[in-house]
Design a protein around this motif. Structure first.
Motif, PDB file in Angstrom:
ATOM      1  N   PRO A 107       1.149  -1.352   0.485  1.00 11.22           N
ATOM      2  CA  PRO A 107       0.161  -0.319  -0.076  1.00 11.22           C
ATOM      3  C   PRO A 107       0.890   1.424  -0.211  1.00 11.22           C
ATOM      4  N   THR A 108       0.959   2.618  -0.534  1.00  9.34           N
ATOM      5  CA  THR A 108       1.242   3.438  -1.091  1.00  9.34           C
ATOM      6  C   THR A 108       0.480   4.781   0.580  1.00  9.34           C
ATOM      7  N   SER A 109      -0.246   4.102   1.299  1.00 11.68           N
ATOM      8  CA  SER A 109      -0.179   4.872   2.230  1.00 11.68           C
ATOM      9  C   SER A 109      -1.039   4.496   3.926  1.00 11.68           C
ATOM     10  N   PHE A 110      -0.201   4.877   4.697  1.00 11.86           N
ATOM     11  CA  PHE A 110      -0.331   4.006   6.117  1.00 11.86           C
ATOM     12  C   PHE A 110      -0.314   5.240   7.464  1.00 11.86           C
ATOM     13  N   THR A 111      -0.642   5.042   8.645  1.00 13.59           N
ATOM     14  CA  THR A 111      -0.254   5.654   9.387  1.00 13.59           C
ATOM     15  C   THR A 111       0.110   4.634  10.584  1.00 13.59           C
ATOM     16  N   LEU A 112       1.334   5.148  11.224  1.00 12.27           N
ATOM     17  CA  LEU A 112       1.714   4.994  11.836  1.00 12.27           C
ATOM     18  C   LEU A 112       1.143   6.029  13.520  1.00 12.27           C
ATOM     19  N   GLU A 113       0.733   5.080  14.021  1.00  5.81           N
ATOM     20  CA  GLU A 113       0.243   5.605  15.446  1.00  5.81           C
ATOM     21  C   GLU A 113       0.900   5.602  16.369  1.00  5.81           C
ATOM     22  N   LEU A 114       1.910   6.466  17.443  1.00  3.42           N
ATOM     23  CA  LEU A 114       3.454   6.308  18.126  1.00  3.42           C
ATOM     24  C   LEU A 114       2.650   7.222  19.027  1.00  3.42           C
ATOM     25  N   ASN A 143       6.580  -2.749  12.657  1.00  2.00           N
ATOM     26  CA  ASN A 143       5.830  -3.905  11.968  1.00  2.00           C
ATOM     27  C   ASN A 143       4.780  -3.202  10.972  1.00  2.00           C
ATOM     28  N   ALA A 144       5.312  -1.674  10.057  1.00  6.15           N
ATOM     29  CA  ALA A 144       4.217  -0.844   9.559  1.00  6.15           C
ATOM     30  C   ALA A 144       3.796  -1.469   8.896  1.00  6.15           C
ATOM     31  N   ASN A 145       2.780  -0.738   7.820  1.00  8.98           N
ATOM     32  CA  ASN A 145       1.727  -0.589   6.867  1.00  8.98           C
ATOM     33  C   ASN A 145       1.260  -2.479   6.845  1.00  8.98           C
ATOM     34  N   GLY A 146       0.581  -2.800   7.937  1.00  9.92           N
ATOM     35  CA  GLY A 146       0.711  -4.584   7.825  1.00  9.92           C
ATOM     36  C   GLY A 146       1.575  -5.314   7.993  1.00  9.92           C
ATOM     37  N   ALA A 147       2.883  -4.550   7.637  1.00 11.79           N
ATOM     38  CA  ALA A 147       4.311  -5.350   8.342  1.00 11.79           C
ATOM     39  C   ALA A 147       4.710  -6.288   7.256  1.00 11.79           C
ATOM     40  N   ASN A 148       4.724  -5.525   5.682  1.00 10.27           N
ATOM     41  CA  ASN A 148       5.652  -5.463   5.112  1.00 10.27           C
ATOM     42  C   ASN A 148       6.880  -4.914   4.777  1.00 10.27           C
ATOM     43  N   ILE A 149       7.274  -6.190   4.045  1.00  6.60           N
ATOM     44  CA  ILE A 149       8.702  -6.304   4.438  1.00  6.60           C
ATOM     45  C   ILE A 149       9.173  -4.896   2.760  1.00  6.60           C
ATOM     46  N   TYR A 150       8.868  -5.072   2.706  1.00  4.71           N
ATOM     47  CA  TYR A 150       9.305  -3.711   1.941  1.00  4.71           C
ATOM     48  C   TYR A 150       9.208  -2.265   2.206  1.00  4.71           C
ATOM     49  N   THR A 151       8.690  -1.988   2.886  1.00  2.00           N
ATOM     50  CA  THR A 151       8.496  -0.733   4.098  1.00  2.00           C
ATOM     51  C   THR A 151       8.218  -0.629   4.962  1.00  2.00           C
ATOM     52  N   ILE A 158       2.202  10.079  10.124  1.00  3.75           N
ATOM     53  CA  ILE A 158       2.419  10.205  12.024  1.00  3.75           C
ATOM     54  C   ILE A 158       1.384  10.796  12.726  1.00  3.75           C
ATOM     55  N   SER A 159       0.975   9.628  13.817  1.00  4.09           N
ATOM     56  CA  SER A 159       0.378  10.669  14.282  1.00  4.09           C
ATOM     57  C   SER A 159       0.729  10.069  15.903  1.00  4.09           C
ATOM     58  N   ILE A 160       0.085  10.952  17.205  1.00  8.20           N
ATOM     59  CA  ILE A 160       0.994  11.110  18.352  1.00  8.20           C
ATOM     60  C   ILE A 160      -0.097  10.860  19.165  1.00  8.20           C
ATOM     61  N   ASN A 161      -0.240   9.524  20.238  1.00  9.37           N
ATOM     62  CA  ASN A 161      -1.037   9.667  21.587  1.00  9.37           C
ATOM     63  C   ASN A 161      -0.415  10.069  21.914  1.00  9.37           C
ATOM     64  N   GLY A 162      -1.303  10.982  23.368  1.00 10.26           N
ATOM     65  CA  GLY A 162      -1.234  10.552  24.961  1.00 10.26           C
ATOM     66  C   GLY A 162       0.131  12.493  24.185  1.00 10.26           C
ATOM     67  N   THR A 182      -2.007  15.425  12.956  1.00 11.50           N
ATOM     68  CA  THR A 182      -0.930  14.630  12.126  1.00 11.50           C
ATOM     69  C   THR A 182       0.434  14.847  11.338  1.00 11.50           C
ATOM     70  N   CYS A 183       1.350  13.854  10.499  1.00 13.15           N
ATOM     71  CA  CYS A 183       1.972  14.257   9.379  1.00 13.15           C
ATOM     72  C   CYS A 183       2.586  13.146   8.813  1.00 13.15           C
ATOM     73  N   ALA A 184       1.912  14.532   7.487  1.00 14.17           N
ATOM     74  CA  ALA A 184       1.809  13.696   6.595  1.00 14.17           C
ATOM     75  C   ALA A 184       3.821  13.228   5.968  1.00 14.17           C
ATOM     76  N   ILE A 185       4.592  12.351   5.762  1.00  9.71           N
ATOM     77  CA  ILE A 185       6.063  11.794   5.657  1.00  9.71           C
ATOM     78  C   ILE A 185       6.238  11.293   3.730  1.00  9.71           C
TER      79      ILE A 185
END
Length: 644
Positions: free
Chosen positions: A63-70, A449-457, A490-494, A550-553
């Protein structure tokens, strides 16, 4: 007008048959300056320019877009690593190439090396270096060497597949190391010879402790003892218990001369390479028996080998077929998994666990892989995965002219007036890792384990001083169309995202490329490296959506991005220039891009050899070539004096 005419005539005569060197070989020029032939002569492996075909885009593509909730605070994150120092990626330098890389002796230190290590020091606070390898096992001390060198080479160990030479060293070796430490805060690991348990030749330990002091980190006892039998350094029944017993003999011998070697707890073992597992050694009671003598536990491991082409050992591995195995996250994960039990054991006894020697492949690496951007991504990902797996440090091995994987390579001695150094892809991995972890020694990392744990990203988060500080993003895919560029949000919890973030990119056109930039800067092309980064620094500022938190990188295919979520200190690297010359007769030089002469000395005549493989060639000597440049300078100065 007679003198100008004579000068021009002399120049024509002198340049009628000149050899001009370039990156891929050499051509002979005629009097007109045009190429009269295009014969490409053999070059050393360190300068190999093989370009492989990048693997196709995987099907299905990630997938070419995904979210990291940190999480904003480390206390809210489970699974974080132990604190990791910025010095994590260090360098393992084969002892036989110290003169080439470090300098002739303590009075003449290689300036490009100082610059390269200063780059790391300014980001990490220090640089960690191991000197040793196969060459440490047979090394021995002499009072002096007639040529003024700190080390020299002797006979080759014909039983070792890499044909490594024995090394002779003087006390000046330790002053050379000490001088480097004073300039770039280098800290050292050394290795005690372990080939003869009746005479451990402790001078390398004694003088390291006395001269290096706190710059000495530890002493390796045995280099790949699980290969001793195969290399005929021990009998065929040599076992982990035999190694443990011999380690005990060394400890007893050191205790017997404790006045000469006052530091008692700086030993590193067992440095097995995979023929034995670390557990094979632990099961002998090794850790319990020698806990007070140990500084760290260590292993050595290469992902595969390329021994067949050079030595006829093992199976043939086609670089093009092997290339995809380096270009996904599975590579680093699979290399770390066998050591997870041992890193846990190391933590339980309060000892660091080190990868004491590694690189892309043993026996020198692969053409087209080891010097590629793909290798830079692989080594960076592998390093971060080791850190996540609770290794405390790792060493990228450095050999001589006949290996493909060097982080940096000095020019052959007989061409050091013509060429500068050559940088390898994995040096960038070490440089970037020093910024990933920083200099506080508090950074803790987690694999997301981002993007569904995709091994290329793959992606990682780094927490420093207990707070989210940086995010590392990889894209292993090569696709010039842009269809496989991705955006990580990137999204930040807390907590909330900052109004903007800074991003540094490690970039190349494809995973096959050897032209790499870090934040827009490069160390230069082959034969053109002086250790200083060139080009303008390009740190990308990306505005965040604070209302949406959010920050889109964006990350291109291929690329690595390091996202700084807090303001970083400016990096001001100290660089060094040459103030003393070993060649006092010919100190006026002409840039190699303009003219470099060596009276036809070809690449086939380079007899410097290596360290990890083929080191027997390193012991041979070449005949220095004479230059005509001084004649140009003399006649030119004479002409200027007369006309003025």
């Amino acid at each position: 007008m007679l003198l100008p005419f004579l000068l021009l005539s002399f120049l024509r005569a002198a340049t009628a048959q000149v050899t001009v060197y370039d990156q891929a070989g050499q051509v002979t020029l005629g009097a007109t300056g045009t190429a009269t032939s295009a014969v490409v002569l053999p070059t050393a492996n360190a300068y190999n320019i093989t370009v492989l075909t990048p693997p196709p885009v995987p099907d299905p593509a990630p997938p070419t877009s995904f979210t990291l909730e940190l999480q904003s605070e480390a206390t809210a994150v489970s699974g974080l690593s132990i604190p990791i120092p910025g010095t994590f990626w260090g360098f393992s330098v084969e002892m036989s190439v110290i003169t080439q890389l470090f300098g002739k002796n303590s009075s003449f230190v290689q300036v490009p090396l100082l610059n390269l290590w200063s780059n790391i020091r300014e980001r990490a606070g220090a640089v960690h270096v191991r000197i040793g390898g196969n060459t440490q096992e047979f090394a021995y001390y002499v009072n002096n060497l007639t040529d003024g060198h700190a080390i020299s080479k002797e006979q080759v160990d014909s039983n070792n597949p890499t044909q490594t030479p024995a090394v002779i060293y003087t006390m000046d070796l330790f002053y050379l190391l000490s001088n480097i430490s004073a300039l770039v805060n280098a800290h050292w690991y050394v290795g005690v010879p372990f080939n003869d348990t009746s005479d451990f030749r402790f001078q390398i330990v004694e003088y390291s402790e006395a001269i290096l002091g706190d710059y000495l980190l530890g002493v390796q006892v045995g280099n790949e003892p699980d290969l001793y039998s195969a290399h005929q350094h021990r009998n065929s029944s040599y076992s982990p218990q035999n190694y443990a017993n011999e380690f005990g003999e060394l400890v007893d011998a050191m205790n017997a001369i404790s006045g000469q070697i006052p530091v008692r707890n700086n030993l590193i073992a067992p440095s097995v390479s995979g023929t034995w597992t670390p557990e094979d050694v632990w099961n002998t009671g090794f850790i319990t028996d020698y806990l007070d003598d140990l500084y760290a536990l260590a292993v050595e491991k290469y992902p595969t080998d390329n021994c067949f082409p050079e030595y006829g050992i093992g199976a043939f591995h086609d670089p093009q077929t092997e290339f995809p195995d380096y270009l996904n996250h599975t590579a680093g994960v699979a290399l770390c998994e066998p050591y997870l039990n041992s890193t846990a054991i190391a933590q339980s006894v309060g000892k660091p666990f080190l990868m004491f020697e590694t690189n892309s492949a043993s026996c020198g690496g692969f053409p087209g892989i080891s010097n590629s951007f793909g290798a830079a991504l692989w080594a960076l990902d592998y390093g971060l995965q080791m850190a996540f797996s609770n290794f405390s440090g790792a060493m990228l091995h450095v050999g001589g002219q006949d290996v493909y994987y060097n982080p940096f390579t000095a020019p052959p001695t007989n061409q050091s007036n013509l060429y500068e150094w050559t940088i390898g892809a994995v040096y960038y991995s070490a440089l970037v890792a020093s910024e990933v972890f920083g200099s506080t020694n508090t950074s803790r990392i987690i694999d997301l384990n981002a993007n569904g744990a995709n091994i290329y990203t793959p992606s990682y988060a780094i927490y420093e001083n207990g707070a989210l500080a940086r995010v590392a993003l990889f894209n292993y895919i090569t696709d010039a169309s842009g269809a496989n560029d991705y955006t990580a949000t990137i999204s930040i919890n807390g907590g909330t995202v900052p109004s903007s973030v800074s991003v540094k990119y490690l970039t190349a056109e494809s995973v096959s490329s050897i032209n790499i930039t870090w934040a827009g800067q490069t160390l230069g092309a082959m034969h053109e490296v002086d250790g200083r980064l060139s080009n303008a620094l390009d740190v990308v500022t990306i505005n965040c959506d604070t209302s949406a938190n959010t920050c889109a990188i964006p990350v291109k295919a291929p690329q690595f991005a390091l996202v700084f979520l807090k303001q970083e200190e400016n990096i001001a690297t100290v660089t060094y220039s040459t103030s003393t010359y070993t060649n006092t007769r010919y100190t006026v030089t002409v840039a190699s891009s303009v003219l470099a002469t060596s009276n036809g000395m070809s690449g086939a005549d380079w007899e410097l050899g290596s360290t990890s493989s083929g080191s027997n060639n390193a012991a041979q000597r070449t005949i220095p070539f004479e230059k005509i440049r001084w004649s140009f300078v003399f006649v030119g100065l004479l002409f200027l004096c007369i006309v003025s």
